[in-house]
Write a protein that holds these residues in place. Structure first.
Motif, PDB file in Angstrom:
ATOM      1  N   LEU B  48     -29.588 -36.920 -35.974  1.00  0.00           N
ATOM      2  CA  LEU B  48     -30.946 -37.079 -36.505  1.00  0.00           C
ATOM      3  C   LEU B  48     -31.276 -35.962 -37.503  1.00  0.00           C
ATOM      4  O   LEU B  48     -31.959 -36.199 -38.511  1.00  0.00           O
ATOM      5  CB  LEU B  48     -31.967 -37.093 -35.356  1.00  0.00           C
ATOM      6  CG  LEU B  48     -33.420 -37.393 -35.714  1.00  0.00           C
ATOM      7  CD1 LEU B  48     -33.570 -38.768 -36.338  1.00  0.00           C
ATOM      8  CD2 LEU B  48     -34.320 -37.284 -34.498  1.00  0.00           C
ATOM      9  N   ILE B  73     -39.310 -41.982 -34.147  1.00  0.00           N
ATOM     10  CA  ILE B  73     -38.277 -41.537 -33.206  1.00  0.00           C
ATOM     11  C   ILE B  73     -38.683 -40.213 -32.546  1.00  0.00           C
ATOM     12  O   ILE B  73     -38.441 -40.006 -31.359  1.00  0.00           O
ATOM     13  CB  ILE B  73     -36.906 -41.395 -33.940  1.00  0.00           C
ATOM     14  CG1 ILE B  73     -36.393 -42.782 -34.355  1.00  0.00           C
ATOM     15  CG2 ILE B  73     -35.873 -40.695 -33.066  1.00  0.00           C
ATOM     16  CD1 ILE B  73     -35.234 -42.751 -35.334  1.00  0.00           C
ATOM     17  N   PRO B  76     -41.873 -39.621 -29.090  1.00  0.00           N
ATOM     18  CA  PRO B  76     -41.676 -39.337 -27.658  1.00  0.00           C
ATOM     19  C   PRO B  76     -41.184 -37.903 -27.413  1.00  0.00           C
ATOM     20  O   PRO B  76     -41.511 -37.302 -26.392  1.00  0.00           O
ATOM     21  CB  PRO B  76     -40.598 -40.348 -27.233  1.00  0.00           C
ATOM     22  CG  PRO B  76     -40.583 -41.399 -28.273  1.00  0.00           C
ATOM     23  CD  PRO B  76     -40.985 -40.725 -29.541  1.00  0.00           C
ATOM     24  N   TYR B  77     -40.413 -37.358 -28.359  1.00  0.00           N
ATOM     25  CA  TYR B  77     -39.916 -35.980 -28.211  1.00  0.00           C
ATOM     26  C   TYR B  77     -41.087 -34.997 -28.254  1.00  0.00           C
ATOM     27  O   TYR B  77     -41.174 -34.081 -27.432  1.00  0.00           O
ATOM     28  CB  TYR B  77     -38.916 -35.684 -29.335  1.00  0.00           C
ATOM     29  CG  TYR B  77     -38.237 -34.338 -29.222  1.00  0.00           C
ATOM     30  CD1 TYR B  77     -37.214 -34.138 -28.303  1.00  0.00           C
ATOM     31  CD2 TYR B  77     -38.619 -33.273 -30.023  1.00  0.00           C
ATOM     32  CE1 TYR B  77     -36.584 -32.898 -28.190  1.00  0.00           C
ATOM     33  CE2 TYR B  77     -37.997 -32.042 -29.924  1.00  0.00           C
ATOM     34  CZ  TYR B  77     -36.980 -31.860 -29.006  1.00  0.00           C
ATOM     35  OH  TYR B  77     -36.371 -30.631 -28.892  1.00  0.00           O
ATOM     36  N   ALA B  80     -42.912 -35.013 -25.072  1.00  0.00           N
ATOM     37  CA  ALA B  80     -42.199 -34.282 -24.013  1.00  0.00           C
ATOM     38  C   ALA B  80     -42.440 -32.773 -24.167  1.00  0.00           C
ATOM     39  O   ALA B  80     -42.712 -32.080 -23.176  1.00  0.00           O
ATOM     40  CB  ALA B  80     -40.705 -34.585 -24.074  1.00  0.00           C
ATOM     41  N   THR B  99     -39.745 -31.621 -17.271  1.00  0.00           N
ATOM     42  CA  THR B  99     -39.888 -31.892 -18.715  1.00  0.00           C
ATOM     43  C   THR B  99     -38.883 -31.059 -19.520  1.00  0.00           C
ATOM     44  O   THR B  99     -38.368 -31.535 -20.524  1.00  0.00           O
ATOM     45  CB  THR B  99     -41.328 -31.615 -19.213  1.00  0.00           C
ATOM     46  OG1 THR B  99     -41.755 -30.387 -18.666  1.00  0.00           O
ATOM     47  CG2 THR B  99     -42.275 -32.700 -18.842  1.00  0.00           C
ATOM     48  N   PHE B 101     -35.881 -30.304 -18.562  1.00  0.00           N
ATOM     49  CA  PHE B 101     -34.613 -31.029 -18.453  1.00  0.00           C
ATOM     50  C   PHE B 101     -34.561 -32.157 -19.494  1.00  0.00           C
ATOM     51  O   PHE B 101     -33.573 -32.319 -20.211  1.00  0.00           O
ATOM     52  CB  PHE B 101     -34.463 -31.603 -17.037  1.00  0.00           C
ATOM     53  CG  PHE B 101     -33.259 -32.499 -16.871  1.00  0.00           C
ATOM     54  CD1 PHE B 101     -31.993 -31.954 -16.683  1.00  0.00           C
ATOM     55  CD2 PHE B 101     -33.382 -33.881 -16.921  1.00  0.00           C
ATOM     56  CE1 PHE B 101     -30.876 -32.780 -16.545  1.00  0.00           C
ATOM     57  CE2 PHE B 101     -32.276 -34.714 -16.793  1.00  0.00           C
ATOM     58  CZ  PHE B 101     -31.015 -34.147 -16.594  1.00  0.00           C
ATOM     59  N   VAL B 102     -35.665 -32.918 -19.590  1.00  0.00           N
ATOM     60  CA  VAL B 102     -35.742 -34.024 -20.559  1.00  0.00           C
ATOM     61  C   VAL B 102     -35.583 -33.490 -21.986  1.00  0.00           C
ATOM     62  O   VAL B 102     -34.816 -34.033 -22.786  1.00  0.00           O
ATOM     63  CB  VAL B 102     -37.090 -34.793 -20.401  1.00  0.00           C
ATOM     64  CG1 VAL B 102     -37.299 -35.786 -21.537  1.00  0.00           C
ATOM     65  CG2 VAL B 102     -37.145 -35.509 -19.059  1.00  0.00           C
ATOM     66  N   ILE B 105     -31.872 -32.418 -22.735  1.00  0.00           N
ATOM     67  CA  ILE B 105     -30.987 -33.585 -22.957  1.00  0.00           C
ATOM     68  C   ILE B 105     -31.283 -34.207 -24.327  1.00  0.00           C
ATOM     69  O   ILE B 105     -30.370 -34.500 -25.102  1.00  0.00           O
ATOM     70  CB  ILE B 105     -31.186 -34.645 -21.842  1.00  0.00           C
ATOM     71  CG1 ILE B 105     -30.806 -34.079 -20.477  1.00  0.00           C
ATOM     72  CG2 ILE B 105     -30.391 -35.925 -22.152  1.00  0.00           C
ATOM     73  CD1 ILE B 105     -29.326 -33.925 -20.209  1.00  0.00           C
ATOM     74  N   LEU B 106     -32.581 -34.399 -24.628  1.00  0.00           N
ATOM     75  CA  LEU B 106     -32.947 -35.018 -25.908  1.00  0.00           C
ATOM     76  C   LEU B 106     -32.542 -34.136 -27.090  1.00  0.00           C
ATOM     77  O   LEU B 106     -32.079 -34.632 -28.108  1.00  0.00           O
ATOM     78  CB  LEU B 106     -34.456 -35.314 -25.954  1.00  0.00           C
ATOM     79  CG  LEU B 106     -34.961 -36.416 -25.026  1.00  0.00           C
ATOM     80  CD1 LEU B 106     -36.465 -36.535 -25.121  1.00  0.00           C
ATOM     81  CD2 LEU B 106     -34.310 -37.752 -25.343  1.00  0.00           C
ATOM     82  N   SER B 109     -28.936 -34.443 -27.721  1.00  0.00           N
ATOM     83  CA  SER B 109     -28.678 -35.753 -28.318  1.00  0.00           C
ATOM     84  C   SER B 109     -29.126 -35.801 -29.789  1.00  0.00           C
ATOM     85  O   SER B 109     -28.426 -36.349 -30.639  1.00  0.00           O
ATOM     86  CB  SER B 109     -29.404 -36.808 -27.489  1.00  0.00           C
ATOM     87  OG  SER B 109     -28.925 -38.056 -27.790  1.00  0.00           O
ATOM     88  N   ILE B 110     -30.287 -35.204 -30.075  1.00  0.00           N
ATOM     89  CA  ILE B 110     -30.802 -35.166 -31.456  1.00  0.00           C
ATOM     90  C   ILE B 110     -29.860 -34.350 -32.343  1.00  0.00           C
ATOM     91  O   ILE B 110     -29.631 -34.689 -33.502  1.00  0.00           O
ATOM     92  CB  ILE B 110     -32.246 -34.592 -31.476  1.00  0.00           C
ATOM     93  CG1 ILE B 110     -33.229 -35.660 -30.972  1.00  0.00           C
ATOM     94  CG2 ILE B 110     -32.658 -34.124 -32.878  1.00  0.00           C
ATOM     95  CD1 ILE B 110     -34.639 -35.169 -30.730  1.00  0.00           C
ATOM     96  N   ILE B 114     -24.293 -35.187 -28.110  1.00  0.00           N
ATOM     97  CA  ILE B 114     -23.914 -36.254 -27.182  1.00  0.00           C
ATOM     98  C   ILE B 114     -23.703 -37.502 -28.034  1.00  0.00           C
ATOM     99  O   ILE B 114     -24.657 -38.105 -28.524  1.00  0.00           O
ATOM    100  CB  ILE B 114     -25.024 -36.537 -26.129  1.00  0.00           C
ATOM    101  CG1 ILE B 114     -25.397 -35.253 -25.386  1.00  0.00           C
ATOM    102  CG2 ILE B 114     -24.587 -37.617 -25.164  1.00  0.00           C
ATOM    103  CD1 ILE B 114     -26.571 -35.398 -24.450  1.00  0.00           C
TER     104      ILE B 114
END
Lengths: 303, 117
Positions: B48, B73, B76-77, B80, B99, B101-102, B105-106, B109-110, B114
């Motif tokens: 991203l 996109i 939601p980030y 969080a 939160t 942890f979320v 992970i995000l 991924s961004i 991942i």
């Protein structure tokens, strides 16, 4: 015309050429709009209706899944804002469950990228069949347990301490609830996340069923919290799809705009439609989606 | 401010902003290219962040569409991150950790850490 086709086929695949002939920006926006409208009316979600229609028109499955995932974020954010403000959605329950759905969403997206499309057609149909049977079975059970405030909450759920209260306008009273069996409901959401991430859908009905039947949330709280979570799962899966090259801003933009406008109109129409009409519509669309994906899967096997 | 009001505002602003950019981008695309789908262009980004970095080099309709989608996109980030700050401010360690942890992970991924290689 044949020469033009030959020239174009040097640069693009047969699939993409067929797409150019049948699909254009208008078609995608119209399909996305009606998918969003019907998805909102039936509770199936716009993406799960849009993908089979586009696939039926010749759109490659993995491209459809990757681009539809972004429209899931749009419809989730658009429709959940009001429910969060009105305190029907439980943000704490959402935060807890999102830890599991985002992991599932990422796993699901990776599965899609490494799995042949033919298997995904069958998985799509299989998931819809299982999800509908599960939701039907659990809803019946949930009705029996409805509003029984279990005082024997397990230790983990007590530690989490997720509870809430909302005013139900149709029943004209406040409804209190406490989250139970969170140690089972949380990990179950990984499965919902995998389904959502791999198929480019919200899997809202499945998430709602888990929250209702396992966590003991009232239907309205479960469905609105599920809607809220869907966007986060969509984000997790989308980040994986971006590096795959399947996300096309023109297609994703048209899909996101169409489904969002369609779902907004659907939410306005819904209160005026009889529940039986909604049920018949929901069954008819589900049967169409399953038949369409099985047909495409079998066709792909034969070719 | 209540967490619910804050999250609701983030969602509304995120969706409205992205829809404005998407409508403008699609309109520009229709004006410049017509309704046909421009499938010759490859949109493959490492993650991203590299998509965001590529935005200034894009033509106008691609830029508008990309900005709209990136806002969507990231909505939601942002919610969080806002939730994490809110829980930290209210000294709710348990939900701050959830939160966090979320967000971790995000973020991974961004950043494209991942993905399928």
């Amino acid at each position: 015309m044949k020469t033009l086709k030959n020239i174009m086929l040097r640069y693009i695949t047969e699939d993409w050429y067929r797409l150019l002939e049948v699909l254009n920006l208008y078609t995608i926006m119209i399909v996305a709009f009606f998918a969003g409208l019907l998805g909102s009316l039936t509770g199936l979600g716009g993406a799960s209706i849009m993908t089979p229609i586009l696939v039926g028109l010749g759109f490659p499955l993995k491209h459809s899944i990757a681009n539809a995932m972004i429209s899931v974020i749009a419809t989730s954010a658009g429709s959940s804002a009001a429910y969060v403000r009105d305190r029907i959605t439980n943000p704490r329950a959402a935060m807890y469950l999102e830890m599991f759905t985002i992991v599932g969403g990422i796993i699901g997206a990776i599965i899609t990228l490494v799995t042949p499309s033919v298997a995904l057609y069958f998985f799509f149909a299989f998931f819809l069949i299982v999800m509908n049977l599960y939701s039907y079975y659990e809803r019946r059970k949930a009705r029996i347990y409805h509003e029984i405030l279990d005082q024997n909450i397990d230790r983990f759920s007590r530690w989490l301490g997720i509870y809430g209260e909302y005013y139900d306008h149709s029943e004209k009273r406040s409804i209190k609830y406490v989250v139970k069996r969170a140690h089972i409901g949380g990990p179950m959401m990984i499965i919902a996340g995998v389904a959502a991430g791999s198929l480019g859908i919200g899997a809202g009905a499945f998430k709602t069923s888990i929250q209702e039947s396992i966590l003991g949330l009232p239907t309205k709280v479960a469905s609105t919290t599920s809607n809220f979570i869907i966007g986060m799962t969509g984000l997790a899966a989308t980040t994986v799809y971006i590096s795959s090259g399947y996300v096309n801003p023109i297609i994703a933009g048209a899909m996101a705009l169409g489904t969002t406008l369609g779902s907004l109109l659907g939410s306005k129409i819904l209160p005026h439609i009889k529940i039986n009409t909604v049920r018949i519509l929901s069954i008819a669309i589900t049967v169409y989606i399953i038949a369409q994906m099985l047909y495409k899967g079998v066709s792909a096997l034969w070719i | 401010m209540d967490l619910e009001i804050l999250l609701s505002l983030i969602l509304i602003i995120g969706v409205l902003l992205s829809l404005i950019f998407l409508i403008a981008g699609l309109f520009m695309y229709l004006v410049s290219e017509g309704p046909r789908l421009d499938l010759g262009i490859e949109f493959r980004y490492l993650n991203l962040v590299s998509w965001i970095e590529a935005v200034p080099k894009m033509c106008m309709y691609q830029r508008l569409l990309s900005i709209g989608l990136i806002i969507l996109i990231l909505t939601p980030y942002i919610r969080a991150v806002t939730s994490f700050v809110w829980f930290m401010y209210h000294k709710d360690k348990k939900f701050s950790l959830f939160t966090l942890f979320v967000i971790i992970i995000l973020t991974l991924s961004i950043l494209g850490l991942i993905r399928v290689f």
